[in-house]
Design a protein around this motif. Sequence first.
Motif, PDB file in Angstrom:
ATOM      1  N   ILE A   1      -3.022  -4.616  -4.279  1.00 14.74           N
ATOM      2  CA  ILE A   1      -3.743  -4.835  -3.038  1.00 14.74           C
ATOM      3  C   ILE A   1      -4.285  -3.500  -2.555  1.00 14.74           C
ATOM      4  O   ILE A   1      -3.518  -2.566  -2.297  1.00 14.74           O
ATOM      5  CB  ILE A   1      -2.817  -5.436  -1.963  1.00 14.74           C
ATOM      6  N   GLU A   2      -5.604  -3.397  -2.428  1.00 16.00           N
ATOM      7  CA  GLU A   2      -6.185  -2.148  -1.954  1.00 16.00           C
ATOM      8  C   GLU A   2      -5.990  -2.010  -0.445  1.00 16.00           C
ATOM      9  O   GLU A   2      -5.934  -3.009   0.283  1.00 16.00           O
ATOM     10  CB  GLU A   2      -7.672  -2.093  -2.311  1.00 16.00           C
ATOM     11  N   ILE A   3      -5.890  -0.773   0.015  1.00 17.42           N
ATOM     12  CA  ILE A   3      -5.594  -0.496   1.420  1.00 17.42           C
ATOM     13  C   ILE A   3      -6.688   0.381   2.011  1.00 17.42           C
ATOM     14  O   ILE A   3      -7.045   1.416   1.443  1.00 17.42           O
ATOM     15  CB  ILE A   3      -4.238   0.225   1.560  1.00 17.42           C
ATOM     16  N   LYS A   4      -7.188  -0.039   3.178  1.00 17.73           N
ATOM     17  CA  LYS A   4      -8.142   0.781   3.933  1.00 17.73           C
ATOM     18  C   LYS A   4      -7.541   1.097   5.301  1.00 17.73           C
ATOM     19  O   LYS A   4      -7.104   0.204   6.019  1.00 17.73           O
ATOM     20  CB  LYS A   4      -9.468   0.043   4.116  1.00 17.73           C
ATOM     21  N   ILE A   5      -7.517   2.377   5.642  1.00 13.01           N
ATOM     22  CA  ILE A   5      -7.106   2.837   6.962  1.00 13.01           C
ATOM     23  C   ILE A   5      -8.387   3.192   7.708  1.00 13.01           C
ATOM     24  O   ILE A   5      -9.093   4.125   7.332  1.00 13.01           O
ATOM     25  CB  ILE A   5      -6.175   4.064   6.897  1.00 13.01           C
TER      26      ILE A   5
ATOM     27  N   VAL B   1       1.836  -8.085   7.696  1.00 13.53           N
ATOM     28  CA  VAL B   1       0.935  -7.970   6.550  1.00 13.53           C
ATOM     29  C   VAL B   1       1.456  -8.706   5.325  1.00 13.53           C
ATOM     30  O   VAL B   1       0.677  -9.323   4.581  1.00 13.53           O
ATOM     31  CB  VAL B   1       0.631  -6.489   6.229  1.00 13.53           C
ATOM     32  N   THR B   2       2.754  -8.708   5.089  1.00 10.95           N
ATOM     33  CA  THR B   2       3.288  -9.414   3.914  1.00 10.95           C
ATOM     34  C   THR B   2       3.004 -10.905   4.014  1.00 10.95           C
ATOM     35  O   THR B   2       2.502 -11.531   3.053  1.00 10.95           O
ATOM     36  CB  THR B   2       4.805  -9.178   3.789  1.00 10.95           C
ATOM     37  N   GLU B   3       3.288 -11.487   5.163  1.00  7.33           N
ATOM     38  CA  GLU B   3       3.056 -12.920   5.364  1.00  7.33           C
ATOM     39  C   GLU B   3       1.580 -13.265   5.210  1.00  7.33           C
ATOM     40  O   GLU B   3       1.224 -14.261   4.564  1.00  7.33           O
ATOM     41  CB  GLU B   3       3.538 -13.329   6.752  1.00  7.33           C
ATOM     42  N   ARG B   4       0.705 -12.453   5.777  1.00 10.22           N
ATOM     43  CA  ARG B   4      -0.723 -12.770   5.744  1.00 10.22           C
ATOM     44  C   ARG B   4      -1.340 -12.542   4.368  1.00 10.22           C
ATOM     45  O   ARG B   4      -2.231 -13.294   3.956  1.00 10.22           O
ATOM     46  CB  ARG B   4      -1.456 -11.980   6.833  1.00 10.22           C
ATOM     47  N   VAL B   5      -0.869 -11.568   3.643  1.00 11.14           N
ATOM     48  CA  VAL B   5      -1.341 -11.380   2.272  1.00 11.14           C
ATOM     49  C   VAL B   5      -0.933 -12.563   1.403  1.00 11.14           C
ATOM     50  O   VAL B   5      -1.719 -13.084   0.605  1.00 11.14           O
ATOM     51  CB  VAL B   5      -0.820 -10.047   1.696  1.00 11.14           C
ATOM     52  N   LYS B   6       0.284 -13.027   1.562  1.00  4.30           N
ATOM     53  CA  LYS B   6       0.739 -14.177   0.771  1.00  4.30           C
ATOM     54  C   LYS B   6       0.011 -15.452   1.158  1.00  4.30           C
ATOM     55  O   LYS B   6      -0.231 -16.326   0.322  1.00  4.30           O
ATOM     56  CB  LYS B   6       2.253 -14.336   0.932  1.00  4.30           C
TER      57      LYS B   6
ATOM     58  N   GLU C   1       1.844   8.991  11.806  1.00  6.59           N
ATOM     59  CA  GLU C   1       2.293   9.180  10.428  1.00  6.59           C
ATOM     60  C   GLU C   1       3.297   8.119   9.988  1.00  6.59           C
ATOM     61  O   GLU C   1       3.178   7.545   8.902  1.00  6.59           O
ATOM     62  CB  GLU C   1       2.905  10.568  10.239  1.00  6.59           C
ATOM     63  N   GLN C   2       4.296   7.860  10.797  1.00  6.00           N
ATOM     64  CA  GLN C   2       5.326   6.911  10.399  1.00  6.00           C
ATOM     65  C   GLN C   2       4.762   5.510  10.237  1.00  6.00           C
ATOM     66  O   GLN C   2       5.133   4.770   9.310  1.00  6.00           O
ATOM     67  CB  GLN C   2       6.471   6.898  11.432  1.00  6.00           C
ATOM     68  N   LYS C   3       3.847   5.128  11.104  1.00  6.39           N
ATOM     69  CA  LYS C   3       3.254   3.790  11.018  1.00  6.39           C
ATOM     70  C   LYS C   3       2.362   3.659   9.785  1.00  6.39           C
ATOM     71  O   LYS C   3       2.336   2.607   9.131  1.00  6.39           O
ATOM     72  CB  LYS C   3       2.479   3.469  12.292  1.00  6.39           C
ATOM     73  N   ILE C   4       1.626   4.715   9.467  1.00  4.78           N
ATOM     74  CA  ILE C   4       0.808   4.697   8.244  1.00  4.78           C
ATOM     75  C   ILE C   4       1.699   4.580   7.021  1.00  4.78           C
ATOM     76  O   ILE C   4       1.447   3.765   6.114  1.00  4.78           O
ATOM     77  CB  ILE C   4      -0.079   5.956   8.165  1.00  4.78           C
ATOM     78  N   LYS C   5       2.726   5.384   6.967  1.00  2.21           N
ATOM     79  CA  LYS C   5       3.647   5.357   5.825  1.00  2.21           C
ATOM     80  C   LYS C   5       4.278   3.972   5.674  1.00  2.21           C
ATOM     81  O   LYS C   5       4.331   3.419   4.565  1.00  2.21           O
ATOM     82  CB  LYS C   5       4.738   6.409   5.992  1.00  2.21           C
ATOM     83  N   GLU C   6       4.751   3.416   6.781  1.00  5.33           N
ATOM     84  CA  GLU C   6       5.419   2.115   6.724  1.00  5.33           C
ATOM     85  C   GLU C   6       4.464   1.030   6.238  1.00  5.33           C
ATOM     86  O   GLU C   6       4.817   0.218   5.380  1.00  5.33           O
ATOM     87  CB  GLU C   6       5.966   1.749   8.100  1.00  5.33           C
ATOM     88  N   PHE C   7       3.241   1.010   6.790  1.00  3.23           N
ATOM     89  CA  PHE C   7       2.265  -0.011   6.397  1.00  3.23           C
ATOM     90  C   PHE C   7       1.941   0.096   4.910  1.00  3.23           C
ATOM     91  O   PHE C   7       1.957  -0.904   4.185  1.00  3.23           O
ATOM     92  CB  PHE C   7       0.991   0.141   7.231  1.00  3.23           C
ATOM     93  N   ILE C   8       1.651   1.304   4.447  1.00  2.00           N
ATOM     94  CA  ILE C   8       1.295   1.487   3.034  1.00  2.00           C
ATOM     95  C   ILE C   8       2.472   1.141   2.130  1.00  2.00           C
ATOM     96  O   ILE C   8       2.304   0.469   1.104  1.00  2.00           O
ATOM     97  CB  ILE C   8       0.787   2.922   2.795  1.00  2.00           C
TER      98      ILE C   8
ATOM     99  N   ILE D   1       4.866  -0.970   2.642  1.00  2.00           N
ATOM    100  CA  ILE D   1       5.061  -2.419   2.606  1.00  2.00           C
ATOM    101  C   ILE D   1       4.006  -3.091   1.719  1.00  2.00           C
ATOM    102  O   ILE D   1       4.331  -3.942   0.874  1.00  2.00           O
ATOM    103  CB  ILE D   1       5.012  -2.996   4.031  1.00  2.00           C
ATOM    104  N   VAL D   2       2.745  -2.705   1.873  1.00  2.00           N
ATOM    105  CA  VAL D   2       1.692  -3.322   1.061  1.00  2.00           C
ATOM    106  C   VAL D   2       1.890  -3.024  -0.401  1.00  2.00           C
ATOM    107  O   VAL D   2       1.685  -3.895  -1.269  1.00  2.00           O
ATOM    108  CB  VAL D   2       0.303  -2.866   1.537  1.00  2.00           C
ATOM    109  N   ARG D   3       2.314  -1.807  -0.728  1.00  2.00           N
ATOM    110  CA  ARG D   3       2.514  -1.446  -2.129  1.00  2.00           C
ATOM    111  C   ARG D   3       3.644  -2.265  -2.780  1.00  2.00           C
ATOM    112  O   ARG D   3       3.672  -2.405  -4.010  1.00  2.00           O
ATOM    113  CB  ARG D   3       2.849   0.045  -2.255  1.00  2.00           C
ATOM    114  N   MET D   4       4.508  -2.838  -1.971  1.00  2.00           N
ATOM    115  CA  MET D   4       5.618  -3.631  -2.515  1.00  2.00           C
ATOM    116  C   MET D   4       5.319  -5.122  -2.609  1.00  2.00           C
ATOM    117  O   MET D   4       6.113  -5.888  -3.154  1.00  2.00           O
ATOM    118  CB  MET D   4       6.883  -3.424  -1.657  1.00  2.00           C
ATOM    119  N   ILE D   5       4.167  -5.556  -2.066  1.00  2.00           N
ATOM    120  CA  ILE D   5       3.835  -6.987  -2.105  1.00  2.00           C
ATOM    121  C   ILE D   5       3.499  -7.418  -3.529  1.00  2.00           C
ATOM    122  O   ILE D   5       2.770  -6.731  -4.221  1.00  2.00           O
ATOM    123  CB  ILE D   5       2.654  -7.291  -1.157  1.00  2.00           C
TER     124      ILE D   5
END
Length: 205
Positions: free
Chosen positions: A5-9, A166-171, A192-199, A201-205
């Motif tokens: 899943i590609e990620i755009k910030i 994001v996990t629920e909506r991607v699925k 920083e922490q919110k960016i890290k957490e979001f990325i 989580i998406v990388r683990m989907i």
Amino acid sequence: MAGKIEIKICGIRRIEDIELVNRYKPDYIGFILAKGYKRTISPQAAAVLKDRLADGIKTVGVFVNSPVEEVEEFQRIAGLDAVQLHGDENEAYIEKLNVPCEIWQVVRVRGGCDIADVKGADKILLDKYDADRYGGTGEVFDAAELGSVKASVPIILAGGLSAENVTERVKLFRPDGVDVSSAVETDGFKDEQKIKEFIDIVRMI
């Protein structure tokens, strides 16, 4: 899900933001080049920020009903890898647009909206419809608001995404990419922490 899943910030506007994305490496960052928004920057500022960007991260310029000539000029100045059309632009507008990069067309979802290819668009970005604003509402759309999706180009999911949903909506929607902005900010600035957490989580989907 199969495939990355590609990620755009989106809404990058400071050197500090560039330092954060260089650290956590989303696939894309977005510059708001449409006039009149709180995260708006000039194409010249975008060019300066891009010069500090790590290799492998692509830049997207966001436009809202801008004249074709302005999009072309700003793309050239900022060296954008993609232009994102977030207003009422249509296939006739895209046909006139001459840019050496990808074109992303935003579809604002409402009322069982069916999604099909937009002629000339390389990607379609889904955002929630709002009668008063063209984007950045921070609100999600319901599954019932989206009809069939028959597009052959990649689909980017936006609209109120966060680390919490994001996990629920991607699925649920099975997009090719996700786009986030306000949910990775604190007091209007990238966190920083919110960016890290979001990325993460998406990388683990």
